[in-house]
Write a protein that holds these residues in place. Structure first.
Motif, PDB file in Angstrom:
ATOM      1  N   LEU A   1     -21.592 -60.262  82.783  1.00  0.00           N
ATOM      2  CA  LEU A   1     -21.190 -59.306  81.749  1.00  0.00           C
ATOM      3  C   LEU A   1     -19.979 -59.832  80.981  1.00  0.00           C
ATOM      4  O   LEU A   1     -19.956 -59.779  79.748  1.00  0.00           O
ATOM      5  CB  LEU A   1     -20.867 -57.955  82.388  1.00  0.00           C
ATOM      6  CG  LEU A   1     -20.528 -56.816  81.420  1.00  0.00           C
ATOM      7  CD1 LEU A   1     -21.759 -56.400  80.621  1.00  0.00           C
ATOM      8  CD2 LEU A   1     -19.969 -55.607  82.177  1.00  0.00           C
ATOM      9  N   ILE A   2     -19.007 -60.341  81.691  1.00  0.00           N
ATOM     10  CA  ILE A   2     -17.808 -60.915  81.059  1.00  0.00           C
ATOM     11  C   ILE A   2     -18.192 -62.072  80.143  1.00  0.00           C
ATOM     12  O   ILE A   2     -17.713 -62.174  79.004  1.00  0.00           O
ATOM     13  CB  ILE A   2     -16.800 -61.376  82.135  1.00  0.00           C
ATOM     14  CG1 ILE A   2     -16.233 -60.169  82.885  1.00  0.00           C
ATOM     15  CG2 ILE A   2     -15.671 -62.197  81.511  1.00  0.00           C
ATOM     16  CD1 ILE A   2     -15.402 -60.522  84.102  1.00  0.00           C
ATOM     17  N   ASN A   3     -19.056 -62.938  80.635  1.00  0.00           N
ATOM     18  CA  ASN A   3     -19.502 -64.085  79.839  1.00  0.00           C
ATOM     19  C   ASN A   3     -20.235 -63.648  78.577  1.00  0.00           C
ATOM     20  O   ASN A   3     -20.123 -64.292  77.525  1.00  0.00           O
ATOM     21  CB  ASN A   3     -20.402 -65.001  80.672  1.00  0.00           C
ATOM     22  CG  ASN A   3     -19.653 -65.692  81.795  1.00  0.00           C
ATOM     23  OD1 ASN A   3     -18.418 -65.798  81.770  1.00  0.00           O
ATOM     24  ND2 ASN A   3     -20.381 -66.162  82.798  1.00  0.00           N
ATOM     25  N   ARG A   4     -20.978 -62.571  78.683  1.00  0.00           N
ATOM     26  CA  ARG A   4     -21.768 -62.072  77.547  1.00  0.00           C
ATOM     27  C   ARG A   4     -20.874 -61.637  76.389  1.00  0.00           C
ATOM     28  O   ARG A   4     -21.260 -61.738  75.220  1.00  0.00           O
ATOM     29  CB  ARG A   4     -22.645 -60.902  78.004  1.00  0.00           C
ATOM     30  CG  ARG A   4     -23.618 -60.389  76.950  1.00  0.00           C
ATOM     31  CD  ARG A   4     -24.615 -61.458  76.566  1.00  0.00           C
ATOM     32  NE  ARG A   4     -25.559 -61.028  75.554  1.00  0.00           N
ATOM     33  CZ  ARG A   4     -25.281 -60.902  74.253  1.00  0.00           C
ATOM     34  NH1 ARG A   4     -24.072 -61.175  73.819  1.00  0.00           N
ATOM     35  NH2 ARG A   4     -26.209 -60.519  73.393  1.00  0.00           N
ATOM     36  N   PHE A   5     -19.663 -61.169  76.699  1.00  0.00           N
ATOM     37  CA  PHE A   5     -18.759 -60.661  75.664  1.00  0.00           C
ATOM     38  C   PHE A   5     -17.630 -61.629  75.326  1.00  0.00           C
ATOM     39  O   PHE A   5     -16.743 -61.299  74.534  1.00  0.00           O
ATOM     40  CB  PHE A   5     -18.151 -59.326  76.103  1.00  0.00           C
ATOM     41  CG  PHE A   5     -19.158 -58.213  76.226  1.00  0.00           C
ATOM     42  CD1 PHE A   5     -20.143 -58.040  75.279  1.00  0.00           C
ATOM     43  CD2 PHE A   5     -19.110 -57.341  77.304  1.00  0.00           C
ATOM     44  CE1 PHE A   5     -21.074 -57.023  75.374  1.00  0.00           C
ATOM     45  CE2 PHE A   5     -20.034 -56.307  77.414  1.00  0.00           C
ATOM     46  CZ  PHE A   5     -21.017 -56.138  76.449  1.00  0.00           C
ATOM     47  N   ARG A   6     -17.675 -62.812  75.906  1.00  0.00           N
ATOM     48  CA  ARG A   6     -16.561 -63.747  75.742  1.00  0.00           C
ATOM     49  C   ARG A   6     -16.324 -64.150  74.285  1.00  0.00           C
ATOM     50  O   ARG A   6     -15.191 -64.441  73.886  1.00  0.00           O
ATOM     51  CB  ARG A   6     -16.816 -64.996  76.598  1.00  0.00           C
ATOM     52  CG  ARG A   6     -15.563 -65.815  76.875  1.00  0.00           C
ATOM     53  CD  ARG A   6     -15.867 -66.993  77.779  1.00  0.00           C
ATOM     54  NE  ARG A   6     -16.275 -66.591  79.108  1.00  0.00           N
ATOM     55  CZ  ARG A   6     -15.428 -66.206  80.066  1.00  0.00           C
ATOM     56  NH1 ARG A   6     -14.133 -66.174  79.819  1.00  0.00           N
ATOM     57  NH2 ARG A   6     -15.885 -65.858  81.247  1.00  0.00           N
ATOM     58  N   HIS A   7     -17.376 -64.172  73.490  1.00  0.00           N
ATOM     59  CA  HIS A   7     -17.247 -64.620  72.100  1.00  0.00           C
ATOM     60  C   HIS A   7     -16.756 -63.525  71.165  1.00  0.00           C
ATOM     61  O   HIS A   7     -16.497 -63.783  69.983  1.00  0.00           O
ATOM     62  CB  HIS A   7     -18.601 -65.130  71.596  1.00  0.00           C
ATOM     63  CG  HIS A   7     -19.639 -64.047  71.450  1.00  0.00           C
ATOM     64  ND1 HIS A   7     -20.190 -63.401  72.532  1.00  0.00           N
ATOM     65  CD2 HIS A   7     -20.205 -63.493  70.341  1.00  0.00           C
ATOM     66  CE1 HIS A   7     -21.057 -62.501  72.104  1.00  0.00           C
ATOM     67  NE2 HIS A   7     -21.085 -62.533  70.786  1.00  0.00           N
ATOM     68  N   LEU A   8     -16.609 -62.307  71.667  1.00  0.00           N
ATOM     69  CA  LEU A   8     -16.218 -61.178  70.827  1.00  0.00           C
ATOM     70  C   LEU A   8     -14.718 -60.922  70.884  1.00  0.00           C
ATOM     71  O   LEU A   8     -14.066 -61.162  71.903  1.00  0.00           O
ATOM     72  CB  LEU A   8     -16.969 -59.915  71.260  1.00  0.00           C
ATOM     73  CG  LEU A   8     -18.487 -59.964  71.145  1.00  0.00           C
ATOM     74  CD1 LEU A   8     -19.104 -58.693  71.693  1.00  0.00           C
ATOM     75  CD2 LEU A   8     -18.915 -60.178  69.687  1.00  0.00           C
ATOM     76  N   GLY A   9     -14.183 -60.416  69.782  1.00  0.00           N
ATOM     77  CA  GLY A   9     -12.773 -60.080  69.719  1.00  0.00           C
ATOM     78  C   GLY A   9     -12.482 -58.771  70.424  1.00  0.00           C
ATOM     79  O   GLY A   9     -13.394 -58.069  70.867  1.00  0.00           O
ATOM     80  N   PRO A  10     -11.205 -58.401  70.538  1.00  0.00           N
ATOM     81  CA  PRO A  10     -10.838 -57.137  71.189  1.00  0.00           C
ATOM     82  C   PRO A  10     -11.251 -55.935  70.358  1.00  0.00           C
ATOM     83  O   PRO A  10     -11.442 -56.041  69.139  1.00  0.00           O
ATOM     84  CB  PRO A  10      -9.310 -57.227  71.289  1.00  0.00           C
ATOM     85  CG  PRO A  10      -8.926 -58.101  70.127  1.00  0.00           C
ATOM     86  CD  PRO A  10     -10.028 -59.117  70.012  1.00  0.00           C
ATOM     87  N   GLU A  11     -11.419 -54.813  71.001  1.00  0.00           N
ATOM     88  CA  GLU A  11     -11.619 -53.568  70.264  1.00  0.00           C
ATOM     89  C   GLU A  11     -10.292 -53.144  69.630  1.00  0.00           C
ATOM     90  O   GLU A  11      -9.222 -53.525  70.120  1.00  0.00           O
ATOM     91  CB  GLU A  11     -12.110 -52.463  71.202  1.00  0.00           C
ATOM     92  CG  GLU A  11     -13.542 -52.595  71.619  1.00  0.00           C
ATOM     93  CD  GLU A  11     -14.074 -51.318  72.263  1.00  0.00           C
ATOM     94  OE1 GLU A  11     -13.329 -50.311  72.291  1.00  0.00           O
ATOM     95  OE2 GLU A  11     -15.211 -51.327  72.726  1.00  0.00           O
ATOM     96  N   PRO A  12     -10.333 -52.332  68.573  1.00  0.00           N
ATOM     97  CA  PRO A  12      -9.086 -51.848  67.965  1.00  0.00           C
ATOM     98  C   PRO A  12      -8.217 -51.052  68.939  1.00  0.00           C
ATOM     99  O   PRO A  12      -7.003 -50.979  68.760  1.00  0.00           O
ATOM    100  CB  PRO A  12      -9.587 -50.944  66.828  1.00  0.00           C
ATOM    101  CG  PRO A  12     -10.938 -51.469  66.506  1.00  0.00           C
ATOM    102  CD  PRO A  12     -11.512 -51.921  67.808  1.00  0.00           C
ATOM    103  N   PHE A  13      -8.835 -50.479  69.971  1.00  0.00           N
ATOM    104  CA  PHE A  13      -8.092 -49.664  70.929  1.00  0.00           C
ATOM    105  C   PHE A  13      -7.382 -50.500  71.996  1.00  0.00           C
ATOM    106  O   PHE A  13      -6.563 -49.978  72.747  1.00  0.00           O
ATOM    107  CB  PHE A  13      -9.030 -48.669  71.618  1.00  0.00           C
ATOM    108  CG  PHE A  13      -9.758 -47.761  70.670  1.00  0.00           C
ATOM    109  CD1 PHE A  13      -9.069 -46.969  69.766  1.00  0.00           C
ATOM    110  CD2 PHE A  13     -11.146 -47.703  70.667  1.00  0.00           C
ATOM    111  CE1 PHE A  13      -9.737 -46.135  68.888  1.00  0.00           C
ATOM    112  CE2 PHE A  13     -11.828 -46.876  69.792  1.00  0.00           C
ATOM    113  CZ  PHE A  13     -11.116 -46.086  68.901  1.00  0.00           C
TER     114      PHE A  13
END
Length: 287
Positions: free
Chosen positions: A138-150
């Motif tokens: 799951l962590i690897n799946r989102f690694r390319h994405l930036g942080p949420e505004p929150f």
């Protein structure tokens, strides 16, 4: 396309109904979504207990009690419908866009529980389902994405570093999920209006004050949209009887040629295209 607030509303709706429930059966009527659903998918989900329903950016996440996950992305036109046994409520859509009741066509995935079933409808089939074995996947799946505004790391230091020597316009950055996760086209225009920043302005030319405004209004606009039920554009009730009506709060989006709502501003709302997306702004107070 459903943006962060809409997906958050769906998450909240599902969490109330399916958390701690066991999946009895999964039926795939069409595997040809954005990514083809594998043959073993039904067996992977069968008898899984949904410990929690969470969200990251525009992704829904079913957290199973055995430590595995199911990732759901709604694509451009995906909706999730909740069908309860012996319930005659015609409003089945857990979100606030597209059809409020279950359409007859394009129902591709059905997840059955003891007393209800969840149906995924998607006419354009740009959404997808993805099974993940563990937290690291799951962590690897989102690694390319930036942080949420929150998130705490969406801060002044992050923005100044990211924008250093970048000539790309700020609107393109706000809808770039590698920079910040969850802000889409509608909310980017609203955030920039409140920040008094022209969408075509180069990111490298933004001042610290500009960046602070973007951070602040990103949080407040999305929070308000969540409280208002998202931006359904079409106004109808979901399964809980609430309406999604953040579109009534729009300051610029879909207000082309109308007067600016800002006090004492004599400007007009203009529409241009940035990154092939419609962009709305005031031609006077956004600089």
């Amino acid at each position: 396309m459903p943006e962060l607030p809409e997906v958050e509303i769906i998450k909240q709706s599902l969490a109330k109904k399916i958390e701690q429930k066991k999946i009895k059966k999964v039926i795939i009527k069409n595997r040809n979504l954005r990514f083809k659903i594998p043959q073993k998918f039904e067996e992977l989900l069968k008898n899984k207990i949904i410990k929690k329903v969470t969200r990251f950016s525009k992704y829904l996440i079913l957290n199973f009690s055995d430590g595995s996950f199911c990732l759901i992305h709604l694509g451009m036109s995906g909706t999730i419908h909740l069908i309860k046994k012996n319930d005659l409520n015609k409003y089945t859509n857990v979100s606030f866009y597209n059809s409020p009741s279950l359409p007859k066509k394009h129902n591709h995935v059905e997840i059955q529980f003891q007393d209800l079933k969840v149906i995924y409808n998607d006419p354009r089939r740009f959404g997808f389902f993805k099974f993940l074995d563990n937290k690291q996947e799951l962590i690897n799946r989102f690694r390319h994405l930036g942080p949420e505004p929150f998130f705490k790391n969406f801060n002044l230091k992050y923005l100044l570093k990211y924008f250093f020597n970048k000539k790309k316009d700020i609107k393109s950055f706000l809808i770039d999920q590698k920079f910040v996760s969850g802000i889409g086209n509608i909310y980017a225009s609203e955030i920039l209006f409140l920040s008094k920043i022209k969408p075509t302005k180069n990111a490298m030319k933004l001042s610290e004050k500009d960046c602070k405004k973007i951070i602040s209004f990103s949080k407040s606009v999305l929070n308000k949209a969540i409280l208002k039920g998202g931006s359904s554009i079409r106004d109808f009730k979901n399964t809980s009887g609430r309406k999604g009506n953040f579109q009534k709060e729009f300051k610029v989006y879909q207000r082309e040629n109308l007067n600016c709502v800002r006090n004492k501003c004599t400007g007009k709302i203009k529409k241009i295209f940035i990154s092939n997306r419609s962009t709305f702004f005031c031609n006077t107070c956004q600089k």
